[in-house]
Design a protein around this motif. Sequence first.
Motif, PDB file in Angstrom:
ATOM      1  N   ASP A 107       4.894  25.552  37.224  1.00 13.05           N
ATOM      2  CA  ASP A 107       5.100  24.411  36.335  1.00 13.05           C
ATOM      3  C   ASP A 107       3.787  23.680  36.058  1.00 13.05           C
ATOM      4  OD1 ASP A 107       7.803  24.806  35.927  1.00 13.05           O
ATOM      5  OD2 ASP A 107       8.410  23.500  37.585  1.00 13.05           O
ATOM      6  N   MET A 108       2.956  23.558  37.077  1.00  4.15           N
ATOM      7  CA  MET A 108       1.658  22.903  36.881  1.00  4.15           C
ATOM      8  C   MET A 108       0.741  23.747  36.002  1.00  4.15           C
ATOM      9  SD  MET A 108       0.668  20.876  40.367  1.00  4.15           S
ATOM     10  CE  MET A 108      -0.553  19.928  39.473  1.00  4.15           C
ATOM     11  N   MET A 109       0.845  25.065  36.116  1.00  3.14           N
ATOM     12  CA  MET A 109       0.072  25.937  35.228  1.00  3.14           C
ATOM     13  C   MET A 109       0.476  25.709  33.771  1.00  3.14           C
ATOM     14  SD  MET A 109      -0.019  29.546  37.351  1.00  3.14           S
ATOM     15  CE  MET A 109      -1.331  30.320  36.426  1.00  3.14           C
ATOM     16  N   ARG A 110       1.781  25.617  33.534  1.00  2.78           N
ATOM     17  CA  ARG A 110       2.261  25.375  32.169  1.00  2.78           C
ATOM     18  C   ARG A 110       1.768  24.033  31.633  1.00  2.78           C
ATOM     19  NH1 ARG A 110       6.806  28.635  33.830  1.00  2.78           N
ATOM     20  NH2 ARG A 110       7.684  26.944  35.056  1.00  2.78           N
ATOM     21  N   GLN A 111       1.792  23.022  32.496  1.00  2.00           N
ATOM     22  CA  GLN A 111       1.326  21.704  32.075  1.00  2.00           C
ATOM     23  C   GLN A 111      -0.170  21.718  31.773  1.00  2.00           C
ATOM     24  OE1 GLN A 111       2.070  18.538  34.873  1.00  2.00           O
ATOM     25  NE2 GLN A 111       1.235  16.960  33.534  1.00  2.00           N
ATOM     26  N   ALA A 112      -0.943  22.418  32.606  1.00  6.56           N
ATOM     27  CA  ALA A 112      -2.391  22.501  32.395  1.00  6.56           C
ATOM     28  C   ALA A 112      -2.720  23.181  31.075  1.00  6.56           C
ATOM     29  CB  ALA A 112      -3.044  23.241  33.559  1.00  6.56           C
ATOM     30  N   VAL A 113      -2.033  24.273  30.776  1.00  9.12           N
ATOM     31  CA  VAL A 113      -2.276  24.978  29.509  1.00  9.12           C
ATOM     32  C   VAL A 113      -1.903  24.080  28.329  1.00  9.12           C
ATOM     33  CG1 VAL A 113      -1.605  26.941  28.082  1.00  9.12           C
ATOM     34  CG2 VAL A 113      -2.028  27.269  30.523  1.00  9.12           C
ATOM     35  N   ALA A 114      -0.788  23.360  28.455  1.00 10.30           N
ATOM     36  CA  ALA A 114      -0.351  22.476  27.373  1.00 10.30           C
ATOM     37  C   ALA A 114      -1.357  21.360  27.127  1.00 10.30           C
ATOM     38  CB  ALA A 114       1.023  21.892  27.687  1.00 10.30           C
ATOM     39  N   LEU A 115      -1.812  20.711  28.202  1.00 10.42           N
ATOM     40  CA  LEU A 115      -2.713  19.563  28.058  1.00 10.42           C
ATOM     41  C   LEU A 115      -4.132  19.970  27.717  1.00 10.42           C
ATOM     42  CD1 LEU A 115      -3.061  16.500  28.301  1.00 10.42           C
ATOM     43  CD2 LEU A 115      -3.532  16.828  30.745  1.00 10.42           C
ATOM     44  N   ASN A 116      -4.661  20.983  28.400  1.00  7.52           N
ATOM     45  CA  ASN A 116      -6.067  21.358  28.246  1.00  7.52           C
ATOM     46  C   ASN A 116      -6.346  22.192  27.007  1.00  7.52           C
ATOM     47  OD1 ASN A 116      -6.308  20.145  30.738  1.00  7.52           O
ATOM     48  ND2 ASN A 116      -6.875  21.999  31.851  1.00  7.52           N
ATOM     49  N   LEU A 117      -5.346  22.949  26.550  1.00  3.57           N
ATOM     50  CA  LEU A 117      -5.610  23.894  25.460  1.00  3.57           C
ATOM     51  C   LEU A 117      -4.654  23.740  24.281  1.00  3.57           C
ATOM     52  CD1 LEU A 117      -7.227  26.246  24.353  1.00  3.57           C
ATOM     53  CD2 LEU A 117      -5.775  27.805  25.673  1.00  3.57           C
ATOM     54  N   THR A 118      -3.345  23.774  24.530  1.00  2.00           N
ATOM     55  CA  THR A 118      -2.405  23.707  23.414  1.00  2.00           C
ATOM     56  C   THR A 118      -2.532  22.398  22.652  1.00  2.00           C
ATOM     57  OG1 THR A 118      -0.878  25.067  24.707  1.00  2.00           O
ATOM     58  CG2 THR A 118       0.002  24.002  22.742  1.00  2.00           C
ATOM     59  N   ALA A 119      -2.608  21.277  23.368  1.00  2.00           N
ATOM     60  CA  ALA A 119      -2.696  19.974  22.699  1.00  2.00           C
ATOM     61  C   ALA A 119      -3.936  19.854  21.811  1.00  2.00           C
ATOM     62  CB  ALA A 119      -2.652  18.840  23.723  1.00  2.00           C
ATOM     63  N   PRO A 120      -5.148  20.151  22.297  1.00  2.00           N
ATOM     64  CA  PRO A 120      -6.300  20.054  21.399  1.00  2.00           C
ATOM     65  C   PRO A 120      -6.256  21.046  20.233  1.00  2.00           C
ATOM     66  CG  PRO A 120      -6.979  20.845  23.577  1.00  2.00           C
ATOM     67  CD  PRO A 120      -5.576  20.363  23.701  1.00  2.00           C
ATOM     68  N   MET A 121      -5.653  22.216  20.435  1.00  4.09           N
ATOM     69  CA  MET A 121      -5.507  23.159  19.325  1.00  4.09           C
ATOM     70  C   MET A 121      -4.587  22.589  18.246  1.00  4.09           C
ATOM     71  SD  MET A 121      -5.194  26.835  21.332  1.00  4.09           S
ATOM     72  CE  MET A 121      -4.859  27.742  19.827  1.00  4.09           C
ATOM     73  N   ILE A 122      -3.452  22.039  18.669  1.00  2.00           N
ATOM     74  CA  ILE A 122      -2.512  21.470  17.698  1.00  2.00           C
ATOM     75  C   ILE A 122      -3.110  20.248  17.018  1.00  2.00           C
ATOM     76  CG2 ILE A 122      -0.304  20.262  17.494  1.00  2.00           C
ATOM     77  CD1 ILE A 122       0.805  22.159  19.630  1.00  2.00           C
ATOM     78  N   LEU A 123      -3.732  19.362  17.781  1.00  2.00           N
ATOM     79  CA  LEU A 123      -4.341  18.175  17.185  1.00  2.00           C
ATOM     80  C   LEU A 123      -5.439  18.552  16.192  1.00  2.00           C
ATOM     81  CD1 LEU A 123      -4.553  15.858  20.334  1.00  2.00           C
ATOM     82  CD2 LEU A 123      -3.043  15.560  18.355  1.00  2.00           C
ATOM     83  N   SER A 124      -6.236  19.546  16.517  1.00  2.00           N
ATOM     84  CA  SER A 124      -7.285  20.003  15.600  1.00  2.00           C
ATOM     85  C   SER A 124      -6.678  20.577  14.330  1.00  2.00           C
ATOM     86  CB  SER A 124      -8.165  21.056  16.281  1.00  2.00           C
ATOM     87  OG  SER A 124      -8.827  20.515  17.403  1.00  2.00           O
TER      88      SER A 124
END
Length: 240
Positions: A92-109
Amino acid sequence: MEVYIVTGASKGIGYELVKQLREKGNKVIGIARTPQVDSKDFVVADLSATEHLEELLSKIIDDHCETATSFTLINNAGMVEPIGLIGAVDADMMRQAVALNLTAPMILSNIFISNLVGFEGQKRIINISSGAGRKEYEGWGSYCATKAGLDHFSRVVALEQASVDYPVDIVSIAPGIIDTGMQETIRSSHEEAFPLLDRFVEYKEKGLLSSAQQTAEKLISFMEKENFRKVGPIADIRHF
């Protein structure tokens, strides 16, 4: 009016970036899970809940598009957890890390570029990366992988934007080793989970960590002085 949007704005580098950019007279919108009671220009949001990001950023841009002379998105929010050897970390922490560190900045960009495609003023994206995205560290599988992904994503965006009419300049920049809550998290881990623990304890004991204030000052100076297209999509603040 120069508009800055800063994620992870309630502490560490993000907090200092918001504070110092405002002191220079800029319009700064901070985004973080923890609210700041001293500012109305603050959005409380969990960036790992990525399904809400399109609406969130679109509203910020729409609210300022008529008065802005430039837009800068600083993707700063991130987490170093889970710390541990692969095979012994929480999924679960791995999923959260990927979401916060990578998915979120990709979507925001993606939203930033899409919503400002016809905006003729300066447009910039600064992704706060890490040396961990460029060198492997035992115990940091998720952190290294997500920061490496952020770097490569930035390379792709830079390549794509080189051929558009009103391009967005992008840099993924490593800020160095900073004395923040993330470093406290690292030092509170165990050697079996993070074999380099003693090295990071030594950084603190020997005063080798930069302060969040100093790092924010360097990042702002970098944004003010450097031509992102000449710098290229990958950078390290210690080289400037």
